[in-house]
Design a protein around this motif. Structure first.
Motif, PDB file in Angstrom:
ATOM      1  N   TRP A  22       1.962   2.058  -3.541  1.00  0.00           N
ATOM      2  CA  TRP A  22       0.806   2.537  -4.293  1.00  0.00           C
ATOM      3  C   TRP A  22       0.443   3.948  -3.864  1.00  0.00           C
ATOM      4  O   TRP A  22       0.092   4.794  -4.686  1.00  0.00           O
ATOM      5  N   ARG A  23       0.514   4.209  -2.556  1.00  0.00           N
ATOM      6  CA  ARG A  23       0.152   5.525  -2.030  1.00  0.00           C
ATOM      7  C   ARG A  23       0.997   6.614  -2.689  1.00  0.00           C
ATOM      8  O   ARG A  23       0.480   7.648  -3.117  1.00  0.00           O
TER       9      ARG A  23
ATOM     10  N   MET B 239      -7.460   3.413  -5.631  1.00  0.00           N
ATOM     11  CA  MET B 239      -7.031   3.764  -4.270  1.00  0.00           C
ATOM     12  C   MET B 239      -7.715   2.858  -3.254  1.00  0.00           C
ATOM     13  O   MET B 239      -7.071   2.373  -2.315  1.00  0.00           O
TER      14      MET B 239
ATOM     15  N   THR C 196      -7.791   6.387   2.718  1.00  0.00           N
ATOM     16  CA  THR C 196      -7.571   6.446   4.163  1.00  0.00           C
ATOM     17  C   THR C 196      -7.921   7.779   4.818  1.00  0.00           C
ATOM     18  O   THR C 196      -7.745   7.921   6.016  1.00  0.00           O
TER      19      THR C 196
ATOM     20  N   PRO D 126       0.808  -1.227   0.000  1.00  0.00           N
ATOM     21  CA  PRO D 126       0.000   0.000   0.000  1.00  0.00           C
ATOM     22  C   PRO D 126       0.843   1.280   0.000  1.00  0.00           C
ATOM     23  O   PRO D 126       0.484   2.262  -0.637  1.00  0.00           O
ATOM     24  N   ASN D 127       1.985   1.256   0.688  1.00  0.00           N
ATOM     25  CA  ASN D 127       2.821   2.459   0.734  1.00  0.00           C
ATOM     26  C   ASN D 127       3.353   2.838  -0.644  1.00  0.00           C
ATOM     27  O   ASN D 127       3.412   4.012  -0.988  1.00  0.00           O
TER      28      ASN D 127
ATOM     29  N   ASN E  29      -5.596   2.451  -0.046  1.00  0.00           N
ATOM     30  CA  ASN E  29      -5.152   3.830   0.089  1.00  0.00           C
ATOM     31  C   ASN E  29      -6.275   4.850   0.165  1.00  0.00           C
ATOM     32  O   ASN E  29      -6.057   6.035  -0.033  1.00  0.00           O
TER      33      ASN E  29
END
Length: 148
Positions: A8-9, A32, A39, A5-6, A37
């Motif tokens: 992709w973020r 997302m 969030t 996820p990081n 992501n």
């Protein structure tokens, strides 16, 4: 390829700031969500708004429901938006103890009206302190009196 996820973020946040069509942005918000992501409350609200305008109201309702359950959106608002009125009223009752007590009181009453609890809603609206929400609460109280 780093599927975390990081990673992709980093990619998606930069992309989100770029100019694009509504449908492209809707596709981006779907990605997302899929990559973990989605969030922030602002992203959830924007995704829901674009989904509704883009003809995907079911997606909007689901995104709001999940965001409320996970704590991304204030719980009362999420429950109210998802049509879960008893849960919304309970969440707003808790929020009445916080810094936005008048706002929470108004939305608690609205949730009670929608849940079919007109008498309880009227008590809630009558408990509204004088201020910017009191006139609206008075109108809701009048409306609730027609439902009892």
């Amino acid at each position: 390829l780093d599927p975390t996820p990081n990673r992709w973020r980093t990619l998606l946040v930069d992309m989100k700031a770029s100019p694009m069509s509504r449908d492209a942005k809707l596709g981006l918000y779907h990605l997302m969500r899929e990559t973990g992501n989605l969030t922030t409350a602002a992203d959830v609200q924007e995704f829901a708004k674009i989904a509704i305008v883009g003809g995907q109201p079911g997606v909007a309702a689901d995104v709001v429901r999940v965001a409320g359950e996970s704590g991304v959106l204030p719980a009362g608002d999420a429950y109210l938006g998802a049509g879960q009125y008893p849960q919304a009223a309970a969440a707003f009752a808790t929020a009445q103890k916080g810094p936005n007590a008048a706002e929470a009181t108004m939305f608690k009453g609205i949730a009670q009206v929608r849940a079919g609890q007109s008498a309880a809603a009227r008590q809630t609206f009558k408990s509204m302190p004088a201020g910017p929400y009191s006139e609206i609460a008075g109108l809701w109280d009048l409306y609730a009196s027609t439902k009892g």
